[in-house]
Design a protein around this motif. Sequence first.
Motif: not given
Length: 736
Positions: A394-396, A444-452, A466-473
């Motif tokens: 998947l693409q962010i 700013d970059r994190a705020a743009q994508i942080y719930k993906f 949630q969040g844990i996998m966000g960091e890894k991906y």
Amino acid sequence: MRPHYLRQLSKRRKTTISEKGIEHGLNPRKKDRPPLCASTLPWSPIFRSDFKALGILIMTKNLLVELGLEELPAYVVTPSEKQLGEKMASFLADNRLSYDNIQTFSTPRRLAVRVTGLADAQTDLTEDFKGPSKKIALDADGNFSKAAQGFVRGKGLTVEDIEFREIKGEEYVYVTKHEAGKAAKEVLAGIPEVLASLTFPVSMHWAGNDFEYIRPVHTLTVLLDDEALDLDFLDISSGRVSRGHRFLGQEVEIASADSYEDDLRSVFVITDAKERQNMIVEQIKAIEAAQNVQVEIDADLLNEVLNLVEYPTAFMGAFDTKYLEVPEEVLVTSMKAHQRYFVVRDQAGKLMPNFISVRNGNAEHIDNVVKGNEKVLVARLEDGEFFWKEDQKLQIVDLVAKLAKVTFHEKIGSLAEHMDRAQVIAAYLAEKADLTAEETADLDRAAQIYKFDLLTGMVGEFDELQGIMGEKYALLAGENAAVAAAIREHYLPNSAEGDLPETKVGAALALADKLDTLLAFFSVGLIPSGSNDPYALRRATQGIVRILDAFGWNIPMDELINNLYGLSFDSLTYANKEEVLSFIRARVDKMMGKTPKDIKEAVLAGSTFVVPEMLAAAESLVAASKADNYKAAVESLSRVFNLAEKADATSQVDSSLFENDAEKALAQATDELVLSGTANDKVAQLFALSPVINNFFDNTMVMVEDEAVKNNRLALLASLVAKAKAVAVFNKLNSK
């Protein structure tokens, strides 16, 4: 001096009991009252040794109450066990039945309590009641008035029971009511009411009945020593029959209250939760020693497991090493959260392809049990492995775009809109927290994508990640480490005392996310009331306060909130600002913990709404309150604050109106006062003014007739208050 038990008894009843009354067996207030003995003294277990010392014989028995149920949810068992013990203690106290000790028991299918040393009868109750004065109680002819007759009738007595007693020169009606204690067996008929009073987070109906309870009731055992009492609860009649282990045991008769544990142990039930817990821990320790491994005995998991079994047997299983290629967090979540397995590591702390589980039963056919658990776990690990591989395709950017169609809340809008607002708030926080240019860009970059990651298959299956996998991906997608860490940390803290973010970028993103959540829900009227807080806004706000304190960000919350309310968004208009500010203050109050109430109120009422400074000020005042100069200093400053309330807000200090050196000295000290340094320094600087303030009041009358002079002096005091309020409102402090 009277013995301590007599002093305590006299405090517990309006009737005074003296040594002479004990000696002669009479209550000194009335010659014709019954003799004092164990059943007529209002006492509790703490007095038992005193009565033995007096040679008073106390007949006691042991009481057992067990409620047999269908399997309870594991999270309900321990609180319900505790609640049963507390309810039984209250019941016995309310009914004047003394006892030595209360012991509670629980398993997934029973709640029980044993009361040892239970008195065989209630204590007699003798109480005095004060009625109307004599002049109201008697009419002109000396007969008892309607007021007196109504008073005694309300107590179940007659006018013949009236006596007059003088209090401070005036006589009043008094009556004494004596209630004979009932036999314990008669009182214990109320046990079903104790059971019915238990409260649970969920309840259910069954068998067409109109009552609700946590689970269907199967048995009720009530024994007084070895005698079974005949009681009814929810259509279940009591006896002495209990149920053994669902598969290994059978119904068993409980011989007596004292044999409860042994009788059930014979049918493979360990009724004592602490004993079951010790068995589990000891068995795990034995496996550790035999296999040369380390097992993570998580306290919450241990409590859950012990409430799933009645006869525990721990064992170790294994899974294919290929699954170790999946992120450790996925494996641990699969084992702990979904299968309730304990995680196994080698001596170096590396995750091993093994797990520890606890069987509800003995060790017979344990090999089959191991294989069954391994098979179930493999299915979970297969899911984890599949999602891990598929999510990497998947693409962010695509996932973020889809968040516009995911609802944050139907009254608030989509997750994408929530993120947009949080991004704006994050930019504001970056400036206030003095983040570097690099940190600001990462934020700013994190705020743009942080719930993906909420739209990934892994988080869809394992929402705990949630969040844990966000960091890894994010790392796999090429995002830098600071951005990836912020995606994980923005959920923190995820509990009242949970871990906080470790990075500034993560902390700022967590603040932005929580602030928009708070403001958005308040704006649409979804404000917590009482204990009702379905959207965990208290937890989110507590997180805001904790993060600000931990990072030492001295951002005035009133200024911050005012500025956020000045922002304009297409998706939402913030509202209910004052309610938000009050809500945040309440969380700061909670953060102050056991700080005395007066210090909390004084700090919270101050002019500073900078969380770290407020918490530090409260801590400093607590420390200062133990010093010898605290009382005098607080009294001086309180006097300033009290008078300054009368000052005209528009008045200015005019030095030409000073009439004595004390005024000039206070004005000079106030002008030179610049509160700086630590909170302890600021308090010390204010307390150092005490001699100057006292000298001013000793030599200066503030409220003089000359309006100009009076207003000038009030303005001087108000100028000092304006500075001191940065620490606290000192006239709210208790200096006694």
